[in-house]
Write an enzyme that holds these catalytic residues in place. Structure first.
Site, short mmCIF file in Angstrom:
data_model
loop_
_atom_site.label_atom_id
_atom_site.label_comp_id
_atom_site.label_asym_id
_atom_site.label_seq_id
_atom_site.Cartn_x
_atom_site.Cartn_y
_atom_site.Cartn_z
CG ASP A 194 -2.80 3.37 -2.70
OD1 ASP A 194 -3.90 2.79 -2.79
OD2 ASP A 194 -2.38 3.89 -1.66
CD GLU A 195 -5.50 -1.39 -0.47
OE1 GLU A 195 -5.96 -0.24 -0.55
OE2 GLU A 195 -6.04 -2.29 0.16
CG ASP A 200 -1.91 1.09 1.28
OD1 ASP A 200 -1.86 1.98 0.41
OD2 ASP A 200 -2.75 1.10 2.21
P1 TTP Z 1 -5.30 5.17 0.93
O1 TTP Z 1 -4.33 4.06 0.67
O2 TTP Z 1 -6.48 4.91 1.79
O3 TTP Z 1 -4.54 6.40 1.57
P2 TTP Z 1 -3.12 6.99 1.26
O4 TTP Z 1 -2.34 6.16 0.30
O5 TTP Z 1 -3.33 8.42 0.83
O6 TTP Z 1 -2.47 7.01 2.68
P3 TTP Z 1 -1.85 5.79 3.52
O7 TTP Z 1 -0.42 6.15 3.70
O8 TTP Z 1 -2.62 5.80 4.81
O9 TTP Z 1 -2.05 4.54 2.72
O10 TTP Z 1 -5.84 5.74 -0.44
C1 TTP Z 1 -5.05 5.79 -1.62
C2 TTP Z 1 -5.41 6.98 -2.47
O11 TTP Z 1 -6.79 6.93 -2.82
C3 TTP Z 1 -5.22 8.31 -1.77
O12 TTP Z 1 -3.90 8.81 -1.90
C4 TTP Z 1 -6.24 9.18 -2.41
C5 TTP Z 1 -7.33 8.25 -2.85
N1 TTP Z 1 -8.49 8.41 -1.94
C6 TTP Z 1 -9.55 9.24 -2.33
O13 TTP Z 1 -9.52 9.78 -3.42
N2 TTP Z 1 -10.59 9.42 -1.45
C7 TTP Z 1 -10.63 8.82 -0.22
O14 TTP Z 1 -11.60 9.02 0.54
C8 TTP Z 1 -9.54 7.94 0.15
C9 TTP Z 1 -9.55 7.24 1.49
C10 TTP Z 1 -8.51 7.78 -0.74
MG MG Z 2 -2.18 4.07 0.53
#
Ligand code: TTP
Ligand code: MG
Length: 353
Positions: free
Chosen positions: A99-100, A9
């Site tokens: 991203d995951e 992730d």
């Molecule tokens: P996440 O993996 O939930 O968050 P992140 O990568 O920004 O942070 P973390 O380090 O905690 O993993 O989400 C991935 C991407 O998806 C995030 O960068 C932006 C997008 N996203 C949205 O557009 N809306 C949302 O409500 C969420 C949770 C994420």
């Molecule tokens: Mg993330």
């Protein structure tokens, strides 16, 4: 044989891409946002800023916040680079978001010194290719891997080697750590004096089922024990052609005429793309994202693939009629799925050499 499953992730994904591309943002609290925050970098999170929060609220918490607009195409490119890297080593991968993803590394890991060293090499490769950091979790199933990747975030890794290790680590952690336990369910559980994951271990499946119903009972019983039989499913990306528009001033949910006009304009572009690509379609889908970031899509599938514009428009109208807008609208999209090449035809036996 026991499996080894990896979950990766990316850290503060959208925000990290923007910081990488604009060095003057390094070290500053930053969000990627329209009217709503999609992600906050770790500096901004220190102020309590988080995704799904309104930009107004975020700026109140952190007045010197850097705000960068969303550039979905750019993030999709990074995602593609990562997917290509992974696909070079295995097809046993399930991409769950840009991203995951989960990777079944059961066989691959045998070629490395240890799970730790594989995870480290994987993170380094991603960083070298994209300049982005990610966090990794490894477990003997998807459930453990997902929880593990969150433990040493950002830019870290964690490994569960067995159910025993999982239980030992999780027993004093808040029940919210379990996937599927949201704010509401947490309140219900806490009323019943179930506060940490270990509290769930005292119950049999039958007892949890009686208290919370079959599906939630099952979720609690299995996830508190680190049990998950789900496979890593390789899904080919659904091929679709379409177009979408984002509105920095959300459309009023009651302005039907305006919304319809926007949808038909978007359809025109999507339709032009369909024709240009020489595809027929069997499904039309409308996507709507509301102000609160909740996204829904509504689709209709018909029997014969077609590119007949009047027919497609009539289906589009049918879908539109069936939608009740639940909030002001931030994004609209129209796409065609279930595509078939127009020139495709069955080969006869004599044509197969
Ligand atoms: P996440 O993996 O939930 O968050 P992140 O990568 O920004 O942070 P973390 O380090 O905690 O993993 O989400 C991935 C991407 O998806 C995030 O960068 C932006 C997008 N996203 C949205 O557009 N809306 C949302 O409500 C969420 C949770 C994420
Ligand atoms: Mg993330």
């Amino acid at each position: 044989m026991e499996k080894t499953i990896l979950h990766y992730d990316l850290d503060a994904f959208y925000a990290s891409v923007e910081t990488r591309d604009n060095k003057k943002f390094i070290g500053r609290p930053l969000v990627v946002a329209g009217g709503v925050v999609t992600t906050a970098n770790y500096e901004a999170r220190k102020y309590g800023v988080h995704s799904a929060m309104s930009l107004f609220e975020a700026k109140k918490l952190c007045p010197n916040l850097v705000v960068v607009p969303v550039d979905k195409r750019k993030y999709a490119r990074e995602s593609h680079i990562i997917h290509s890297l992974v696909l070079k080593i295995t097809h046993k991968i399930e991409f769950v978001a840009l991203d995951e993803g989960y990777i079944d590394v059961t066989d691959i890991i045998l070629k490395y010194k240890s799970k730790e060293s594989f995870a480290k090499i994987f993170r380094e490769r991603i960083f070298k290719l994209t300049g982005l950091t990610c966090s990794i979790g490894i477990g003997i199933n998807k459930l453990m891997a997902k929880i593990a990747s969150d433990i040493n975030k950002p830019n870290g890794q964690f490994i569960f080697n067995s159910e025993e290790e999982f239980i030992e680590y999780m027993k004093d952690k808040n029940i919210r750590k379990l996937q599927g336990v949201g704010e509401k369910f947490e309140k219900i559980l806490k009323k019943d004096n179930i506060n940490v994951v270990g509290d769930l271990l005292k119950f049999t499946f039958k007892e949890l089922e009686a208290k919370y119903g079959t599906s939630r009972g099952k979720l609690l019983y299995l996830s508190s024990r680190g049990i998950d039989y789900g496979e890593v499913k390789f899904k080919r990306k659904a091929h679709s052609i379409g177009n979408e528009s984002t509105y920095s001033f959300p459309l009023d949910k009651n302005s039907d005429a305006e919304i319809n006009k926007k949808i038909f304009d978007i359809f025109e572009t999507s339709y032009a793309r369909l024709i240009k690509s020489n595809y027929l379609t069997k499904t039309i889908s409308i996507k709507i994202r509301y102000e609160n970031m909740k996204t829904i899509s509504k689709a209709k599938t018909f029997i014969m693939p077609t590119d007949n514009k009047d027919y497609l428009l009539s289906i589009l109208e049918e879908i539109l009629d069936s939608i009740e807008f639940k909030g002001n609208i931030r994004l609209l999209g129209v796409s065609f799925k279930n595509l078939a090449k127009k020139s495709a035809r069955q080969l006869s036996f004599t044509e197969i050499k």
